[in-house]
Design a protein around this motif. Structure first.
Motif, short mmCIF file in Angstrom:
data_model
loop_
_atom_site.label_atom_id
_atom_site.label_comp_id
_atom_site.label_asym_id
_atom_site.label_seq_id
_atom_site.Cartn_x
_atom_site.Cartn_y
_atom_site.Cartn_z
N ALA A 1 4.03 8.65 -9.61
CA ALA A 1 5.03 8.42 -10.67
C ALA A 1 4.36 7.76 -11.87
O ALA A 1 4.61 8.14 -13.02
N LEU A 2 3.50 6.77 -11.62
CA LEU A 2 2.79 6.10 -12.70
C LEU A 2 1.83 7.06 -13.39
O LEU A 2 1.73 7.07 -14.62
N THR A 3 1.14 7.88 -12.60
CA THR A 3 0.18 8.84 -13.18
C THR A 3 0.90 9.86 -14.06
O THR A 3 0.43 10.17 -15.16
N LEU A 4 2.03 10.37 -13.58
CA LEU A 4 2.79 11.34 -14.37
C LEU A 4 3.36 10.71 -15.63
O LEU A 4 3.47 11.36 -16.68
N LEU A 5 3.72 9.42 -15.54
CA LEU A 5 4.24 8.72 -16.72
C LEU A 5 3.15 8.54 -17.76
O LEU A 5 3.37 8.74 -18.95
N ILE A 6 1.95 8.16 -17.29
CA ILE A 6 0.82 7.96 -18.21
C ILE A 6 0.36 9.29 -18.81
O ILE A 6 0.09 9.39 -20.01
N LEU B 1 12.44 7.18 -9.54
CA LEU B 1 11.54 7.42 -8.42
C LEU B 1 10.87 6.13 -7.95
O LEU B 1 10.71 5.90 -6.75
N VAL B 2 10.47 5.28 -8.90
CA VAL B 2 9.88 4.00 -8.53
C VAL B 2 10.89 3.14 -7.78
O VAL B 2 10.54 2.46 -6.80
N LEU B 3 12.16 3.18 -8.21
CA LEU B 3 13.20 2.43 -7.52
C LEU B 3 13.39 2.94 -6.10
O LEU B 3 13.50 2.15 -5.15
N VAL B 4 13.41 4.26 -5.93
CA VAL B 4 13.52 4.86 -4.60
C VAL B 4 12.34 4.43 -3.74
O VAL B 4 12.49 4.07 -2.57
N GLU C 1 8.56 14.15 -7.16
CA GLU C 1 7.83 13.90 -8.40
C GLU C 1 7.21 15.17 -8.96
O GLU C 1 7.27 15.43 -10.16
N MET C 2 6.60 15.95 -8.08
CA MET C 2 5.82 17.09 -8.55
C MET C 2 6.64 18.28 -9.04
O MET C 2 6.15 19.08 -9.83
N VAL C 3 7.87 18.41 -8.56
CA VAL C 3 8.71 19.49 -9.08
C VAL C 3 9.43 19.06 -10.35
O VAL C 3 10.10 19.87 -10.99
N GLY C 4 9.28 17.80 -10.72
CA GLY C 4 10.05 17.24 -11.82
C GLY C 4 9.83 17.90 -13.17
O GLY C 4 10.78 18.03 -13.96
N LEU C 5 8.60 18.34 -13.46
CA LEU C 5 8.32 18.90 -14.78
C LEU C 5 9.19 20.14 -15.05
O LEU C 5 9.75 20.29 -16.14
N VAL C 6 9.31 21.01 -14.05
CA VAL C 6 10.11 22.23 -14.22
C VAL C 6 11.60 21.88 -14.29
O VAL C 6 12.33 22.39 -15.14
N ALA D 1 0.83 -1.21 0.00
CA ALA D 1 0.00 0.00 0.00
C ALA D 1 0.86 1.26 0.00
O ALA D 1 0.57 2.23 -0.71
N VAL D 2 1.94 1.24 0.81
CA VAL D 2 2.86 2.38 0.83
C VAL D 2 3.53 2.55 -0.53
O VAL D 2 3.59 3.66 -1.08
N LEU D 3 4.02 1.43 -1.08
CA LEU D 3 4.65 1.50 -2.40
C LEU D 3 3.66 1.99 -3.45
O LEU D 3 4.00 2.81 -4.30
N GLY D 4 2.42 1.49 -3.36
CA GLY D 4 1.41 1.91 -4.33
C GLY D 4 1.08 3.39 -4.21
O GLY D 4 0.95 4.09 -5.23
N SER D 5 0.95 3.88 -2.97
CA SER D 5 0.61 5.28 -2.78
C SER D 5 1.73 6.20 -3.26
O SER D 5 1.48 7.31 -3.75
#
Length: 253
Positions: A94-99, A140-143, A180-185, A85-89
């Motif tokens: 990361a998955l959402t931003l990738l999609i 990020l997924v690895l982290v 994750e969220m600052v990644g785009l900039v 659950a922690v890994l999923g949350s």
């Protein structure tokens, strides 16, 4: 506290922009919905097969007394589901931003234009930007995976481990979501993943002020569909504040 509040305000500003722009909200909700369905299906499958999985993982307990064998496997099952659950949350964003990478890039750019922020980049083409996004998402997924394993081990400590796991899980999730969220900039300016981490580390209170409420709100079903696009905008604001506070220029990768 002022820095923590500044991070919280960044998320609040992102929420305000998204709620005033139904088109951006809908655009950002679709990838989040797809990711949520995929991860919920995966978690449900794990829960369904958790009994078989824990039995397979603990063959040495087959000869134990019934209560001891069942107790061990229930504890292991709870720890596994909790870690998943922690890994999923954490990996959810990361998955959402990738999609929905192009969608969120558009949302971030729209927010920057509304707020009058600098939209410059390092001149990289679409293919190179996409490659950066995929590479950083995998990092990020690895982290997140390493963090989930550590939290799983902590969770085995009776009583104290359960409490520590929840607290550390929330702090870890908040940090990863901020990354994750600052990644785009950062990606648009050609700044590497390590540079992103170092920049946020210099502003820990502001980062947690943004990331902690974003992480906790992402745990609420349905609300995720609003929180993710709002956090994308809030993360864009946070990224600009962090970058504007950096002394000197950083060489693009």
């Amino acid at each position: 506290m002022s820095s923590f509040a500044a991070g919280f305000r960044a998320l609040g500003s992102g929420t305000g922009i998204i709620l005033r722009s139904p088109k951006l909200l809908l655009l950002g909700a679709i990838p989040a919905l797809i990711s949520a369905l995929l991860l919920l299906a995966s978690l449900g499958t794990l829960i369904y097969f958790s009994g078989d999985l824990t039995s397979w993982m603990t063959p040495f307990a087959d000869g134990w007394a019934d209560f001891a064998r069942k107790g061990l496997r229930v504890l292991l099952g709870v720890a596994l589901v909790g870690a998943a659950a922690v890994l999923g949350s954490i990996s959810f964003i990361a998955l959402t931003l990738l999609i929905g990478g192009p969608f969120y890039e558009h949302i971030a750019e729209q927010a920057e234009e509304q707020l009058g922020l600098d939209t410059s980049d390092d001149g990289a083409g679409f293919a190179r930007q996409l490659g950066r996004g995929v590479r950083d998402s995998l990092k990020l997924v690895l982290v997140a995976l390493i963090g989930a394993v550590v939290l799983l081990v902590i969770g085995f400590v009776p009583v104290a481990g359960q409490i520590a796991g929840v607290v550390l899980g929330a702090l870890f999730g908040a940090w990863v979501i901020s990354l994750e969220m600052v990644g785009l900039v950062f990606q648009r300016r050609g700044l590497a993943f390590g540079e992103r981490h170092r920049s946020l580390r210099e502003h820990k209170a502001m980062t947690l002020g943004f990331g902690l409420p974003a992480y906790l709100l992402c745990l609420v079903p349905v609300l995720q569909l609003v929180v993710i696009p709002a956090a994308v905008v809030g993360g864009t604001i946070l990224a600009h504040r962090v970058l504007d506070a950096r002394p000197g220029a950083v060489t693009p990768r």
